[in-house]
Design an enzyme around this catalytic site. Structure first.
Site, PDB file in Angstrom:
ATOM      1  N   ASP A  34       0.857  -1.177   0.000  1.00 38.52           N
ATOM      2  CA  ASP A  34       0.000   0.000   0.000  1.00 38.52           C
ATOM      3  C   ASP A  34       0.906   1.244   0.000  1.00 38.52           C
ATOM      4  O   ASP A  34       2.108   1.144   0.283  1.00 38.52           O
ATOM      5  CB  ASP A  34      -0.886  -0.034   1.249  1.00 38.52           C
ATOM      6  CG  ASP A  34      -1.772   1.191   1.375  1.00 38.52           C
ATOM      7  OD1 ASP A  34      -2.433   1.560   0.390  1.00 38.52           O
ATOM      8  OD2 ASP A  34      -1.769   1.807   2.456  1.00 38.52           O
ATOM      9  N   ASP A  36      -0.340   5.085   0.838  1.00 37.03           N
ATOM     10  CA  ASP A  36      -0.688   6.064   1.872  1.00 37.03           C
ATOM     11  C   ASP A  36      -0.791   5.406   3.237  1.00 37.03           C
ATOM     12  O   ASP A  36      -1.559   4.459   3.431  1.00 37.03           O
ATOM     13  CB  ASP A  36      -2.024   6.735   1.527  1.00 37.03           C
ATOM     14  CG  ASP A  36      -1.947   7.512   0.222  1.00 37.03           C
ATOM     15  OD1 ASP A  36      -1.036   8.332   0.076  1.00 37.03           O
ATOM     16  OD2 ASP A  36      -2.808   7.293  -0.662  1.00 37.03           O
ATOM     17  N   ASP A 209      -1.570  -1.041   6.011  1.00 40.19           N
ATOM     18  CA  ASP A 209      -1.822  -0.380   7.297  1.00 40.19           C
ATOM     19  C   ASP A 209      -3.292  -0.303   7.661  1.00 40.19           C
ATOM     20  O   ASP A 209      -3.633  -0.129   8.826  1.00 40.19           O
ATOM     21  CB  ASP A 209      -1.250   1.045   7.271  1.00 40.19           C
ATOM     22  CG  ASP A 209      -2.058   1.963   6.366  1.00 40.19           C
ATOM     23  OD1 ASP A 209      -2.707   2.894   6.881  1.00 40.19           O
ATOM     24  OD2 ASP A 209      -2.062   1.753   5.142  1.00 40.19           O
TER      25      ASP A 209
END
Length: 345
Positions: A34, A36, A209
């Protein structure tokens, strides 16, 4: 109309999931991450919206509409991107000032390049923005070695129109699980050709995240979740095995351990690599209709949470601890001390 960008995106240097450069006696490791909140600590879109668009207050309300199910991610995202009125270059200036890269990411990326491990970004964001950010923080040469799987965009020259061009016709706009599945199949075909028709399965690593990363995470053989954020919390709530990390240095150490283990076991002979047997199940499951019959007949709690996570969002969070001896040693699994498991009542 062409995207109004300065400079134009750097041409991709390699095909997604390219594995041919790795030595024949090593497990074919492919990394997906990922962007961001994972590679960068802030969200690129949020930085833009807060400074040149709808503002933080409206953005937070829109985020709540996604969480409550009132509106889809795609619908809300289109409103957020549509609120921007700033030329691309001017918008990028505020990102340069506010974004913070993981302190060990550059070292990890150099490690991947040195060991011919493909590293790919997979994101619900806009590809032109992510490419420009990587070009700036890593340099264009290093950035060109990272494939980006994300939504495209139309951005007018005067900045009055920002419009996502979605990869998939779904409520998410980008089905990360589908993208990883496609990359895995391509890698398997490449490896089969390289090995003269012998079936070879790559090892898929995913790094994330947030809960939005879970569809992609379920397709991975090894899952890394940033410590203290929502993906780790979700994994703990639902007994999903993962490896926590604080920086990409933690990820590098674990991947190096996997590489060294393979080297010891293959002995340079190219013997079949070991894989997490549970991950082999999930890689065969692309939809509810594809669930193996034995899982449907008597699914364990973990099986059901992997296959239908949306049905378990309200489960009571179990008390947790990290142990070294709770999990019996099973060939192909990660070391017990690196898996977070719930304490049984």
């Amino acid at each position: 109309m062409p995207i109004a960008l300065t400079p134009p995106p750097v041409p991709e240097a390699k095909k997604l999931g390219d594995t041919k450069a790795q030595p024949a006696n090593k497990r074919k490791i492919i990394c997906f991450s990922d962007f961001d909140g994972t590679i960068f600590m802030q969200d690129t879109g949020h930085v833009l919206f807060d400074n040149h668009g709808c503002g933080s207050e409206r953005r937070e309300k829109l985020d709540e509409q996604i969480k409550s199910g009132e509106r889809s991610f795609r619908d809300v995202s289109e409103e957020m991107w549509g609120s921007l009125n700033v030329p691309f270059d001017d918008g990028f200036e505020v990102m340069k000032k506010n974004l913070e890269i993981d302190p060990d990411f550059e070292g990890f990326h150099r490690y991947c390049l040195a060991h011919d491990i493909p590293f790919n970004v997979i994101s619900a964001g806009l590809k032109p923005i992510l490419r420009r950010v990587l070009d700036t923080f890593l340099g264009e040469e290093a950035s060109s070695r990272i494939d980006i799987v994300a939504n495209d965009a139309h951005i007018s020259a005067d900045g009055s129109e920002w419009k996502p061009i979605w990869r998939h016709d779904t409520e998410l706009g980008h089905d990360k699980a589908q993208s990883i599945t496609e990359a895995r199949r391509q890698a398997e075909e490449d490896l089969r050709s390289e090995r003269g028709g012998a079936a070879v399965v790559p090892l898929i690593v995913f790094i994330g995240d947030g809960v939005s990363d879970l569809p992609a995470a379920r397709e991975a053989d090894v899952l890394f979740a940033r410590r203290g954020l929502r993906l780790e919390e979700y994994c703990r709530e639902h007994a999903i095995a993962y490896v926590p990390f604080d920086t990409f240095a933690d990820i590098q150490r674990e991947i190096e351990r996997i590489r060294q283990e393979d080297e010891r076991e293959t002995g340079g002979r190219g013997a079949p690599a070991r894989f997490n047997p549970r991950a082999n199940l999930w890689r065969r499951v692309s939809s509810q209709s594809a669930v193996p019959r034995y899982v449907l007949m008597s699914p364990t709690k973990e099986d059901k949470m992997f296959l239908w996570p949306e049905a378990f969002s309200e489960l009571k969070k179990p008390e947790l601890e990290v142990t070294e001896n709770l999990i019996p040693a099973v060939e192909g699994t990660l070391p017990a001390q690196q898996l977070v498991q719930p304490v049984q009542a």
